[in-house]
Scaffold this motif. Structure first.
Motif, PDB file in Angstrom:
ATOM      1  N   PHE A 135       0.814  -1.295   0.063  1.00  0.00           N
ATOM      2  CA  PHE A 135       0.099  -0.024   0.008  1.00  0.00           C
ATOM      3  C   PHE A 135       0.868   1.245   0.191  1.00  0.00           C
ATOM      4  O   PHE A 135       2.104   1.239   0.439  1.00  0.00           O
ATOM      5  N   VAL A 136       0.375   2.331  -0.335  1.00  0.00           N
ATOM      6  CA  VAL A 136       0.780   3.676  -0.574  1.00  0.00           C
ATOM      7  C   VAL A 136       0.177   4.770   0.672  1.00  0.00           C
ATOM      8  O   VAL A 136      -0.733   4.770   0.393  1.00  0.00           O
ATOM      9  N   VAL A 137       1.107   4.932   1.703  1.00  0.00           N
ATOM     10  CA  VAL A 137       0.483   6.205   2.494  1.00  0.00           C
ATOM     11  C   VAL A 137      -0.046   7.243   2.164  1.00  0.00           C
ATOM     12  O   VAL A 137       0.381   7.928   1.227  1.00  0.00           O
ATOM     13  N   GLN A 138      -1.365   7.581   2.222  1.00  0.00           N
ATOM     14  CA  GLN A 138      -1.938   8.649   1.542  1.00  0.00           C
ATOM     15  C   GLN A 138      -2.354  10.034   2.507  1.00  0.00           C
ATOM     16  O   GLN A 138      -2.039  11.027   2.181  1.00  0.00           O
ATOM     17  N   ASP A 139      -2.080   9.727   3.846  1.00  0.00           N
ATOM     18  CA  ASP A 139      -2.376  10.625   4.813  1.00  0.00           C
ATOM     19  C   ASP A 139      -1.564  10.485   6.063  1.00  0.00           C
ATOM     20  O   ASP A 139      -1.161   9.462   6.289  1.00  0.00           O
TER      21      ASP A 139
END
Length: 151
Positions: free
Chosen positions: A19-23
């Motif tokens: 996953f890619v960190v969004q916030d």
């Protein structure tokens, strides 16, 4: 929001979830585990991001605090033959031993905020589907979207 999702199938072969960190405002865990509950110790191996900007590795009942994360960081939990490799932006930062032939099931839980888009790869012979289970607590309407990967 308190919610979780896990694959209804499992594999004992190579697999990974990424996953890619969004916030910086969300609290969630992404990794592999078993069962249908969605608390941190229901994960065999996971990365937990908290809303104060740091993350931890969870291995069963053990928690290993790590460092700060940044929006845009790419995290991965990968199972090889008998190892779990945790990586951040393509660089391994922790490796653990996993018993041979143990089953892995991709899992996710969200306690606060939103979950990022998750990419998962499992044994090519596995047809993975997702079961979403609510916790009975609803603070607002949320939607979990599962998209098939193009080969």
């Amino acid at each position: 929001m308190n919610a979780g999702a896990d694959a209804s199938n499992s594999t004992s072969g190579p697999a990974w979830i990424e996953f890619v960190v969004q916030d910086y405002n969300s609290l969630y865990g992404i990794g592999i585990g078993s069962g249908t509950d969605y608390v941190s110790n229901s994960f065999r191996n996971a990365i937990i991001l908290n809303s104060i900007g740091t993350f931890s590795v969870i291995e069963g009942d053990n928690s290993y605090p790590m460092t700060a994360f940044r929006a845009g960081d790419v995290f991965r939990v990968e199972r090889t033959s008998t190892q779990i490799v945790y990586s951040r932006n393509g660089i391994s930062f922790k490796t653990s031993t996993l018993p041979a032939n143990s089953l892995v099931v991709p899992k996710v839980f969200v306690n606060q905020g939103t979950s990022p888009q998750i990419t998962c790869s499992v044994d090519a012979h596995l047809n993975a589907t997702a079961d979403v289970h609510g916790t009975g607590v609803q603070t607002e309407q949320e939607v979990l979207l599962f998209l098939p990967m193009e080969e």
